[in-house]
Write a protein that holds these residues in place. Structure first.
Motif, PDB file in Angstrom:
ATOM      1  N   ARG A   1       0.811  -1.226   0.000  1.00 58.20           N
ATOM      2  CA  ARG A   1       0.000   0.000   0.000  1.00 58.20           C
ATOM      3  C   ARG A   1       0.831   1.255   0.000  1.00 58.20           C
ATOM      4  O   ARG A   1       0.316   2.360  -0.092  1.00 58.20           O
ATOM      5  CB  ARG A   1      -0.917  -0.015   1.221  1.00 58.20           C
ATOM      6  CG  ARG A   1      -1.907  -1.157   1.144  1.00 58.20           C
ATOM      7  CD  ARG A   1      -2.629  -1.414   2.439  1.00 58.20           C
ATOM      8  NE  ARG A   1      -3.248  -2.731   2.421  1.00 58.20           N
ATOM      9  CZ  ARG A   1      -4.344  -3.028   1.741  1.00 58.20           C
ATOM     10  NH1 ARG A   1      -4.960  -2.115   1.019  1.00 58.20           N
ATOM     11  NH2 ARG A   1      -4.834  -4.252   1.760  1.00 58.20           N
ATOM     12  N   GLY A   2       2.131   1.086   0.123  1.00 62.74           N
ATOM     13  CA  GLY A   2       3.010   2.251   0.148  1.00 62.74           C
ATOM     14  C   GLY A   2       3.748   2.338   1.467  1.00 62.74           C
ATOM     15  O   GLY A   2       3.177   2.062   2.527  1.00 62.74           O
ATOM     16  N   GLY A   3       5.014   2.660   1.380  1.00 66.40           N
ATOM     17  CA  GLY A   3       5.808   2.843   2.589  1.00 66.40           C
ATOM     18  C   GLY A   3       6.556   1.607   3.066  1.00 66.40           C
ATOM     19  O   GLY A   3       7.428   1.705   3.921  1.00 66.40           O
ATOM     20  N   GLU A   4       6.214   0.421   2.498  1.00 65.35           N
ATOM     21  CA  GLU A   4       6.875  -0.790   2.970  1.00 65.35           C
ATOM     22  C   GLU A   4       8.291  -0.926   2.398  1.00 65.35           C
ATOM     23  O   GLU A   4       8.602  -0.385   1.348  1.00 65.35           O
ATOM     24  CB  GLU A   4       6.076  -2.043   2.556  1.00 65.35           C
ATOM     25  CG  GLU A   4       4.700  -2.130   3.155  1.00 65.35           C
ATOM     26  CD  GLU A   4       3.627  -1.601   2.205  1.00 65.35           C
ATOM     27  OE1 GLU A   4       3.936  -0.687   1.396  1.00 65.35           O
ATOM     28  OE2 GLU A   4       2.493  -2.088   2.271  1.00 65.35           O
ATOM     29  N   ARG A   5       9.071  -1.713   3.118  1.00 66.64           N
ATOM     30  CA  ARG A   5      10.391  -2.099   2.609  1.00 66.64           C
ATOM     31  C   ARG A   5      10.331  -3.572   2.241  1.00 66.64           C
ATOM     32  O   ARG A   5       9.967  -4.413   3.054  1.00 66.64           O
ATOM     33  CB  ARG A   5      11.457  -1.870   3.667  1.00 66.64           C
ATOM     34  CG  ARG A   5      11.599  -0.398   3.997  1.00 66.64           C
ATOM     35  CD  ARG A   5      12.484  -0.226   5.200  1.00 66.64           C
ATOM     36  NE  ARG A   5      13.840  -0.647   4.871  1.00 66.64           N
ATOM     37  CZ  ARG A   5      14.917  -0.059   5.378  1.00 66.64           C
ATOM     38  NH1 ARG A   5      14.794   0.953   6.212  1.00 66.64           N
ATOM     39  NH2 ARG A   5      16.116  -0.475   5.059  1.00 66.64           N
ATOM     40  N   VAL A   6      10.714  -3.864   1.008  1.00 65.30           N
ATOM     41  CA  VAL A   6      10.543  -5.215   0.476  1.00 65.30           C
ATOM     42  C   VAL A   6      11.907  -5.799   0.090  1.00 65.30           C
ATOM     43  O   VAL A   6      12.619  -5.217  -0.736  1.00 65.30           O
ATOM     44  CB  VAL A   6       9.630  -5.189  -0.779  1.00 65.30           C
ATOM     45  CG1 VAL A   6       9.389  -6.604  -1.301  1.00 65.30           C
ATOM     46  CG2 VAL A   6       8.304  -4.486  -0.468  1.00 65.30           C
ATOM     47  N   ALA A   7      12.259  -6.926   0.675  1.00 63.10           N
ATOM     48  CA  ALA A   7      13.508  -7.619   0.340  1.00 63.10           C
ATOM     49  C   ALA A   7      13.170  -8.900  -0.411  1.00 63.10           C
ATOM     50  O   ALA A   7      12.315  -9.665   0.029  1.00 63.10           O
ATOM     51  CB  ALA A   7      14.296  -7.944   1.605  1.00 63.10           C
ATOM     52  N   VAL A   8      13.826  -9.114  -1.553  1.00 63.19           N
ATOM     53  CA  VAL A   8      13.461 -10.214  -2.436  1.00 63.19           C
ATOM     54  C   VAL A   8      14.681 -11.121  -2.653  1.00 63.19           C
ATOM     55  O   VAL A   8      15.731 -10.651  -3.106  1.00 63.19           O
ATOM     56  CB  VAL A   8      12.957  -9.678  -3.788  1.00 63.19           C
ATOM     57  CG1 VAL A   8      12.420 -10.819  -4.649  1.00 63.19           C
ATOM     58  CG2 VAL A   8      11.893  -8.603  -3.588  1.00 63.19           C
ATOM     59  N   TYR A   9      14.505 -12.417  -2.350  1.00 65.95           N
ATOM     60  CA  TYR A   9      15.626 -13.359  -2.421  1.00 65.95           C
ATOM     61  C   TYR A   9      15.379 -14.406  -3.503  1.00 65.95           C
ATOM     62  O   TYR A   9      14.246 -14.787  -3.780  1.00 65.95           O
ATOM     63  CB  TYR A   9      15.799 -14.076  -1.081  1.00 65.95           C
ATOM     64  CG  TYR A   9      16.228 -13.153   0.028  1.00 65.95           C
ATOM     65  CD1 TYR A   9      17.570 -12.975   0.323  1.00 65.95           C
ATOM     66  CD2 TYR A   9      15.279 -12.444   0.766  1.00 65.95           C
ATOM     67  CE1 TYR A   9      17.970 -12.113   1.327  1.00 65.95           C
ATOM     68  CE2 TYR A   9      15.668 -11.583   1.779  1.00 65.95           C
ATOM     69  CZ  TYR A   9      17.016 -11.422   2.062  1.00 65.95           C
ATOM     70  OH  TYR A   9      17.404 -10.567   3.056  1.00 65.95           O
ATOM     71  N   PRO A  10      16.459 -14.889  -4.098  1.00 64.17           N
ATOM     72  CA  PRO A  10      16.318 -15.917  -5.138  1.00 64.17           C
ATOM     73  C   PRO A  10      16.008 -17.274  -4.524  1.00 64.17           C
ATOM     74  O   PRO A  10      15.978 -17.418  -3.304  1.00 64.17           O
ATOM     75  CB  PRO A  10      17.699 -15.937  -5.789  1.00 64.17           C
ATOM     76  CG  PRO A  10      18.629 -15.524  -4.706  1.00 64.17           C
ATOM     77  CD  PRO A  10      17.862 -14.538  -3.858  1.00 64.17           C
ATOM     78  N   MET A  11      15.844 -18.251  -5.393  1.00 61.57           N
ATOM     79  CA  MET A  11      15.580 -19.593  -4.908  1.00 61.57           C
ATOM     80  C   MET A  11      16.619 -19.952  -3.871  1.00 61.57           C
ATOM     81  O   MET A  11      17.797 -19.729  -4.053  1.00 61.57           O
ATOM     82  CB  MET A  11      15.579 -20.583  -6.063  1.00 61.57           C
ATOM     83  CG  MET A  11      14.278 -20.516  -6.824  1.00 61.57           C
ATOM     84  SD  MET A  11      14.153 -21.831  -8.028  1.00 61.57           S
ATOM     85  CE  MET A  11      15.245 -21.212  -9.274  1.00 61.57           C
ATOM     86  N   PHE A  12      16.126 -20.519  -2.823  1.00 64.67           N
ATOM     87  CA  PHE A  12      16.904 -20.797  -1.621  1.00 64.67           C
ATOM     88  C   PHE A  12      18.249 -21.438  -1.930  1.00 64.67           C
ATOM     89  O   PHE A  12      18.330 -22.562  -2.360  1.00 64.67           O
ATOM     90  CB  PHE A  12      16.076 -21.736  -0.765  1.00 64.67           C
ATOM     91  CG  PHE A  12      16.745 -22.216   0.469  1.00 64.67           C
ATOM     92  CD1 PHE A  12      17.613 -21.398   1.169  1.00 64.67           C
ATOM     93  CD2 PHE A  12      16.493 -23.482   0.931  1.00 64.67           C
ATOM     94  CE1 PHE A  12      18.212 -21.844   2.320  1.00 64.67           C
ATOM     95  CE2 PHE A  12      17.082 -23.939   2.076  1.00 64.67           C
ATOM     96  CZ  PHE A  12      17.953 -23.123   2.775  1.00 64.67           C
ATOM     97  N   GLU A  13      19.288 -20.675  -1.713  1.00 67.78           N
ATOM     98  CA  GLU A  13      20.606 -21.256  -1.879  1.00 67.78           C
ATOM     99  C   GLU A  13      21.462 -20.880  -0.702  1.00 67.78           C
ATOM    100  O   GLU A  13      22.644 -21.105  -0.691  1.00 67.78           O
ATOM    101  CB  GLU A  13      21.255 -20.724  -3.152  1.00 67.78           C
ATOM    102  CG  GLU A  13      20.599 -21.287  -4.376  1.00 67.78           C
ATOM    103  CD  GLU A  13      21.354 -20.964  -5.630  1.00 67.78           C
ATOM    104  OE1 GLU A  13      21.975 -19.904  -5.690  1.00 67.78           O
ATOM    105  OE2 GLU A  13      21.327 -21.779  -6.536  1.00 67.78           O
ATOM    106  N   ALA A  14      20.872 -20.237   0.263  1.00 66.53           N
ATOM    107  CA  ALA A  14      21.769 -19.660   1.233  1.00 66.53           C
ATOM    108  C   ALA A  14      21.292 -19.799   2.646  1.00 66.53           C
ATOM    109  O   ALA A  14      21.568 -20.755   3.347  1.00 66.53           O
ATOM    110  CB  ALA A  14      21.968 -18.189   0.909  1.00 66.53           C
ATOM    111  N   LEU A  15      20.531 -18.839   3.059  1.00 74.25           N
ATOM    112  CA  LEU A  15      20.300 -18.656   4.472  1.00 74.25           C
ATOM    113  C   LEU A  15      19.362 -19.713   5.020  1.00 74.25           C
ATOM    114  O   LEU A  15      18.642 -20.370   4.296  1.00 74.25           O
ATOM    115  CB  LEU A  15      19.711 -17.263   4.665  1.00 74.25           C
ATOM    116  CG  LEU A  15      20.545 -16.219   3.954  1.00 74.25           C
ATOM    117  CD1 LEU A  15      19.750 -14.945   3.755  1.00 74.25           C
ATOM    118  CD2 LEU A  15      21.806 -15.932   4.749  1.00 74.25           C
ATOM    119  N   ASP A  16      19.405 -19.835   6.292  1.00 76.41           N
ATOM    120  CA  ASP A  16      18.493 -20.767   6.936  1.00 76.41           C
ATOM    121  C   ASP A  16      17.153 -20.071   7.099  1.00 76.41           C
ATOM    122  O   ASP A  16      16.957 -19.252   7.977  1.00 76.41           O
ATOM    123  CB  ASP A  16      19.050 -21.162   8.290  1.00 76.41           C
ATOM    124  CG  ASP A  16      18.108 -22.122   8.987  1.00 76.41           C
ATOM    125  OD1 ASP A  16      18.350 -22.416  10.157  1.00 76.41           O
ATOM    126  OD2 ASP A  16      17.128 -22.557   8.365  1.00 76.41           O
TER     127      ASP A  16
END
Ligand SMILES: [Zn+2]
Length: 248
Positions: free
Chosen positions: A69-84
């Motif tokens: 709706r506006g104002g959000e911070r969005v983090a986008v990650y690729p197919m799981f290759e990393a973090l738990d």
């Protein structure tokens, strides 16, 4: 004219390959007129949603239908290759595309098991954390370690923290956690030096085999680097058993 609402988007790892230079590896704003789905916002930036495995909005994982709706911070990650990310929402259950590993110095047995299962795994008895991280970054390899501290280092992009203590349990854990079941290719890689094995005719290795092996086995492989000869013997069957339990 009133400014339209915007959200801040940031893409991680190889998702940056889809972005123009000026948008790579940094946050940038995109407009959301009224409400816009996360999926739509991602695709409007030029990144195919099929490449995306995890979306975090203001610290919470969401699915593609989540409305912005506006104002959000969005983090986008690729197919799981990393973090738990086990506690988070995986957008699609998918195996790693090209699993390659670098194991830390305490995981030598796991490294050998992974090679036996066909996975490209580097390991050195005298490698320090800096070297392991450098190999991971340089070759896009996933770090396997039991040391969470190493994975918390800011520059680390791919890593998995192994919980199990016993090496066969570790193999089962890694295969299950990273969804590697479909990629297992036993009897294809040297357990000792990680080199892909080549077929070798029985006659060529006959004089190097213990008598009982000569009697029992017809199919042999050889490592072109260290010259070790492999057959589907007890090691192999034991590992098959472990993998069978993982699959089951
Ligand atoms: Zn070898």
């Amino acid at each position: 004219m009133a400014a339209r609402p915007t959200v801040e988007l940031r893409f991680y790892e190889e998702l940056n390959d889809f972005l123009p230079e000026e948008r790579r590896k940094r946050a940038f704003a995109v407009e959301v007129d009224r409400a816009r789905s996360v999926k739509d916002a991602i695709e409007s930036a030029g990144v195919p949603h099929t490449e995306v495995d995890l979306v975090i909005v203001d610290g919470r994982s969401v699915d593609f239908a989540h409305l912005l709706r506006g104002g959000e911070r969005v983090a986008v990650y690729p197919m799981f290759e990393a973090l738990d990310i086990a506690p988070l929402v995986r957008l699609r259950p998918r195996p790693m595309r090209d699993p390659r590993f670098v194991a830390d110095t305490h995981l030598g047995k796991l490294a050998r098991h992974l090679r036996m299962a066909g996975f490209d795994t580097l390991y050195g008895t005298d490698w320090d954390d800096d070297r392991i991280v450098a190999i991971s970054l340089g070759e896009r390899r996933t770090i396997l370690t039991r040391d969470r501290g190493m994975l918390r280092r800011r520059e680390v992009e791919r890593g998995y923290c192994v919980r199990a203590v016993e090496s066969e349990a570790q193999l089962g854990e890694v295969v299950a956690a990273l969804q590697l079941e479909g990629l297992i290719a036993p009897f294809t890689r040297c357990r000792e030096c990680n080199t892909p094995l080549e077929d070798v005719p029985r006659e060529a290795v006959l004089d190097r085999l213990p008598p009982r092996v000569r009697e029992l086995y017809d199919r042999f492989k050889r490592c072109p680097t260290c010259r070790r000869v492999y057959w589907e013997g007890s090691h192999f069957r034991r590992m098959e058993g472990v993998l069978e339990r993982v699959r089951g």
